[in-house]
Design an enzyme around this catalytic site. Structure first.
Site: not given
Ligand code: SF4
Length: 300
Positions: A162, A262, A126
């Protein structure tokens, strides 16, 4: 034995959307469909998609010209899109919309002549995608604090990866704010990261040990383990039941379990079933009903 299980846990909306995109691409276009980088950081998910015909590669240059490719949920730098265009690839972008939001913030603040600081982990996919958007300085909370030597009144915008630790990120942001008097702070930790860490904090005073089900390369899973450890609870990250070590549970009467954004839920249930607990108590700190729409061309 009692099990305290965190809620929310497991798949977030960005992960569901990314997996759906690979499955839809396989159904609609046939095999193979290439995926640049693991679609999400979980080997069980990757293996199951590869069994259906997906091929995961790290470099766009490894994809045959003219192929279909799904770019992973973590986001990609513009150079990957340029390489794909040069090779005539048909790109389906599975970047989580909450990561795209960070990319857009970077472009916007750069356009407003602010210098950008990204709080994130060096080398994470990321971070590679976000740092590719424009010039920025990376602050990694695992390294010695390395604030940029810009003037203290430099207009600054602070973005974050994030999936970081809520508490560590706050410390990094405090340090940045102490140095730069004109700083806009965009705390970009996503709802899924925040909620899963809150659930762990809610459980830790009830348990002897914490098990986090998820992959070793998953940022948000590692942060969940660290959150428990920061509360002085021994915590272990395991990718599935086959990695569970009996010595972790010696003398434990109360066991906490959670999983990262995940991690498929069946992996969690396999661990619970194997432990044969007397009671499973779910500790819920938030309801999640977020979903992300699919790209227009892949709806219906
Ligand atoms: S919602 Fe899931 S995929 Fe999106 S930033 Fe957050 S952890 Fe990552």
């Amino acid at each position: 034995m009692k099990i305290y299980i965190g809620a929310p846990r497991g798949f977030c909306a960005g992960v569901v959307r990314a997996i759906d995109l690979v499955e839809i691409a396989l159904e609609r276009f046939g095999t193979p469909v290439y995926v640049k980088h693991q679609i999400v950081h979980n080997s069980h998910v990757v293996d199951s998609l590869e069994a259906k015909g997906a091929i995961t590669v790290e470099d766009v240059d490894d994809i045959p010209e003219g192929s279909k490719v799904v770019f992973s949920a973590h986001g990609s730098p513009p150079e990957d899109f340029a390489k794909a265009e040069a090779r005539g690839l048909d790109v389906i972008d599975a970047t989580c919309p909450l990561v795209t939001k960070v990319h857009n913030e970077a472009i916007r603040y750069d356009g407003e002549d602010r210098r950008i600081i990204l709080v994130g982990h060096r080398g994470h996919q990321e971070v590679k995608g976000t740092m590719g958007q424009t010039g920025m300085h990376l602050v990694d909370d695992r390294e010695e604090m390395n604030l940029p030597d810009w003037d203290d009144d430099t207009p600054v915008a602070v973005l974050t990866q994030t999936t970081l630790s809520v508490d560590d990120t706050k410390r990094s942001i405090d340090d940045i704010q102490n140095k730069f008097s004109n700083a806009i702070i965009r705390n970009d930790l996503c709802y899924a990261t925040t909620n899963r860490q809150s659930a762990v904090k809610e459980i830790t005073d009830k348990i002897d040990v914490m098990l986090v089900i998820g992959a070793p390369n998953s940022s948000n899973c590692n942060r969940l383990r660290e959150v428990a450890e920061a509360q002085d609870v021994p915590a272990y990250l395991l990718n599935g039941l086959d990695e569970l070590r009996p010595e972790w549970l010696e003398g434990a009467e109360n066991v906490g379990i959670t999983s990262g954004a995940s991690t498929p839920e069946y992996l969690v249930q396999q661990v619970i079933d194997a432990l044969e607990p007397d009671e499973v108590i779910e500790v819920e700190v938030a309801k999640e009903d977020i979903t992300f729409v699919l790209p227009k061309e892949l709806r219906d």
